[in-house]
Motif scaffolding. Structure first.
Motif, PDB file in Angstrom:
ATOM      1  N   LYS A 180       0.827  -1.205   0.000  1.00  0.00           N
ATOM      2  CA  LYS A 180       0.000   0.000   0.000  1.00  0.00           C
ATOM      3  C   LYS A 180       0.860   1.254   0.000  1.00  0.00           C
ATOM      4  N   GLN A 181       1.919   1.267   0.800  1.00  0.00           N
ATOM      5  CA  GLN A 181       2.805   2.424   0.849  1.00  0.00           C
ATOM      6  C   GLN A 181       3.534   2.628  -0.484  1.00  0.00           C
ATOM      7  N   ILE A 182       3.968   1.539  -1.089  1.00  0.00           N
ATOM      8  CA  ILE A 182       4.684   1.636  -2.359  1.00  0.00           C
ATOM      9  C   ILE A 182       3.757   2.152  -3.466  1.00  0.00           C
ATOM     10  N   VAL A 183       2.532   1.619  -3.524  1.00  0.00           N
ATOM     11  CA  VAL A 183       1.575   2.055  -4.546  1.00  0.00           C
ATOM     12  C   VAL A 183       1.202   3.520  -4.348  1.00  0.00           C
ATOM     13  N   GLY A 184       0.989   3.929  -3.086  1.00  0.00           N
ATOM     14  CA  GLY A 184       0.684   5.332  -2.811  1.00  0.00           C
ATOM     15  C   GLY A 184       1.818   6.262  -3.221  1.00  0.00           C
ATOM     16  N   ARG A 185       3.035   5.863  -2.935  1.00  0.00           N
ATOM     17  CA  ARG A 185       4.196   6.665  -3.326  1.00  0.00           C
ATOM     18  C   ARG A 185       4.323   6.711  -4.842  1.00  0.00           C
ATOM     19  N   TRP A 186       4.069   5.595  -5.505  1.00  0.00           N
ATOM     20  CA  TRP A 186       4.136   5.528  -6.976  1.00  0.00           C
ATOM     21  C   TRP A 186       3.130   6.472  -7.616  1.00  0.00           C
ATOM     22  N   TRP A 187       1.909   6.477  -7.128  1.00  0.00           N
ATOM     23  CA  TRP A 187       0.868   7.334  -7.697  1.00  0.00           C
ATOM     24  C   TRP A 187       1.146   8.801  -7.401  1.00  0.00           C
ATOM     25  N   ASP A 188       1.646   9.111  -6.212  1.00  0.00           N
ATOM     26  CA  ASP A 188       1.976  10.497  -5.872  1.00  0.00           C
ATOM     27  C   ASP A 188       3.093  11.033  -6.761  1.00  0.00           C
ATOM     28  N   GLN A 189       4.041  10.190  -7.118  1.00  0.00           N
ATOM     29  CA  GLN A 189       5.120  10.636  -7.999  1.00  0.00           C
ATOM     30  C   GLN A 189       4.587  10.986  -9.384  1.00  0.00           C
ATOM     31  N   TYR A 190       3.639  10.186  -9.877  1.00  0.00           N
ATOM     32  CA  TYR A 190       3.075  10.522 -11.186  1.00  0.00           C
ATOM     33  C   TYR A 190       2.258  11.810 -11.129  1.00  0.00           C
TER      34      TYR A 190
END
Length: 359
Positions: A88-98
Motif C-alpha cells: 500500500k505504501q509503495i503504490v501510494g508513493r508511486w501514484w503520488d510521484q506521477y
C-alpha cells in the motif's frame, strides 16, 4: 517538434493488446519461474519422505510437519498484514510521484489570454516561456530517469531538440551541474515575465503567469525530492526476508502426510494459491518501486516529454483564436434570416386583410 503517437498509443484505450506486449507484464512472467522451482523443491521433499525415509523416520517427519503447520498459520496472518501495508505504501508513493509530474499545457493557454500579440517579439516571448519550462523539465527528470537519460544522453542532444541554445547551455553549465540547477531556465522565464510589462508584451496580470511558473517549479521540486527521500530499504528487506522464510518453512509445514491424505493428493493447491498471492504482491512492489526506470511498468517519460513538446507547439499556433465563421455566428445569421422571412410573411398577410376589408 515532438510527437504524440507514442504517448497516446500506449494508453489503455488506444493500445493494441498482443501477446508480445501482454507477456512481459503478466503474472506468469513475473513469478512463473519462481513457482516452478518452488514446486520442484516441494516434490523432492515429498518423494524423500515417502520413498526414502523408513517408518520411524516418517513418524518423526510427521511430527515436524505438524509442528510447523500449527505455528505457520498465525505467522501467515501477520505476514499478510505486513506485506499488505508495505505494498500500500509503495503504490501510494508511486501514484503520488506521477501526480507530481507537471504538465506544461497551462502555460501556452495563459499566454493566449495575457500576451498582446500585436506587440513586437510577442510570439517569441510565448515560445521562450514554454521552452524554458520544458528545458527545466528535461534537466530535472534526466537525472532521475534512466529512460530520459537515454533520450538525452548529452547536452548536445538537448540543443539538437531545440530545447536550448548552445549559449544558454554554456551559461547553465558555468553555474554547475545542469541536473542540480535545473531551475535556472524557470528563473529566466520569471525575469522575462517581469520585463514584459515594460515592453507591453503582457500589459497586466503578470502574477497569473508567475503563479503558473511557480506551480510548475514546485511540482518538479517535489519529483526531485522523491529521489532523495527514498523508501526505507530496511522495511523492504524485512518484508522480503519474512516472505522467503515463511515459504521455506512451508515446504515442510504444507507436506501431505501418509495418514492424512488430502482431497487433492499430490497437489498442494492452497500452498500454490498462497505463493501466488504473497509473491505476486511482492513483485508488484518491486515493479513500481522505482517508476522512473526503463521497464514496461515504469512511467513512459520519453513518450510524455515528446507529447509535451508536440502539444506546446500545437497550442502556441492557436493564438489567432477561433475561425471567423464560427458555429455561433452561423446560427445567429440563420436566425436573422428566419426572422426576416417571418416579418415578410406577416406583412403580406396584413396587406391581404386590408384589401379584403376595403372590398
Amino acid at each position: 517538434r515532438g510527437c504524440s503517437d507514442g504517448w497516446y498509443n500506449h494508453s489503455k484505450s488506444s493500445s493494441v493488446r498482443t501477446i508480445a506486449r501482454w507477456w512481459p507484464r503478466s503474472l506468469i512472467a513475473h513469478i512463473g519461474l519462481e513457482l516452478f522451482l518452488y514446486m520442484i523443491v516441494y516434490y523432492i521433499i515429498h518423494i524423500v519422505y515417502r520413498e526414502v525415509l523408513n517408518e520411524d523416520q516418517q513418524k518423526e517427519f510427521s511430527a515436524l510437519v505438524g509442528y510447523f503447520a500449527s505455528n505457520l498459520s498465525p505467522v501467515g496472518r501477520d505476514l499478510a498484514f505486513l506485506l499488505g501495508f508495505y505494498v500500500k505504501q509503495i503504490v501510494g508513493r508511486w501514484w503520488d510521484q506521477y501526480r507530481s509530474l507537471p504538465w506544461p499545457d497551462k502555460l501556452p493557454l495563459l499566454t493566449h489570454a495575457l500576451v498582446n500579440y500585436e506587440t513586437e517579439n510577442s510570439m517569441k516571448f510565448s515560445k521562450t516561456i514554454s521552452r524554458y519550462a520544458m528545458l527545466s523539465y528535461v534537466l530535472c527528470l534526466r537525472r532521475v530517469s534512466k529512460a530520459l537519460k537515454k533520450m538525452f544522453p548529452s547536452d548536445q542532444s538537448i540543443t539538437d531538440a531545440k530545447l536550448a541554445t548552445p549559449n544558454e547551455l554554456s551559461v547553465i553549465e558555468s553555474q554547475g551541474d545542469p541536473g542540480q540547477i535545473w531551475w535556472v531556465p524557470l528563473s529566466w522565464a520569471m525575469t522575462m515575465v517581469r520585463k514584459s510589462k515594460e515592453k507591453k508584451t503582457v500589459s497586466s496580470d503578470q502574477k497569473i503567469l508567475i503563479a503558473a511558473l511557480m506551480e510548475f517549479q514546485s511540482k518538479l521540486e517535489k519529483v526531485d525530492t522523491y529521489d532523495h527521500v527514498v523508501f526505507p530499504p530496511v522495511y523492504r528487506q524485512v518484508v522480503t526476508f519474512a516472505v522467503y522464510i515463511y515459504f521455506s518453512l512451508s515446504l515442510i509445514g504444507e507436506q501431505e502426510l501418509v495418514k492424512t491424505p488430502d482431497i487433492l493428493p499430490y497437489f498442494p493447491a492452497f500452498l500454490i494459491l498462497k505463493f501466488i498471492f504473497f509473491f505476486g504482491w511482492l513483485e508488484v512492489a518491486e515493479a513500481i518501486e522505482n517508476p522512473f526506470g526503463d521497464d514496461e511498468d515504469d512511467f513512459q517519460i520519453c513518450h510524455l516529454v515528446s507529447r509535451h513538446i508536440w502539444a506546446i507547439g500545437k497550442n502556441i499556433q492557436q493564438f489567432p483564436g477561433p475561425p471567423e465563421n464560427s458555429i455561433e455566428e452561423d446560427s445567429s445569421e440563420a436566425e436573422t434570416r428566419s426572422n426576416q422571412e417571418h416579418i415578410t410573411v406577416d406583412l403580406e398577410t396584413n396587406h391581404k386583410l386590408e384589401a379584403e376589408t376595403k372590398a
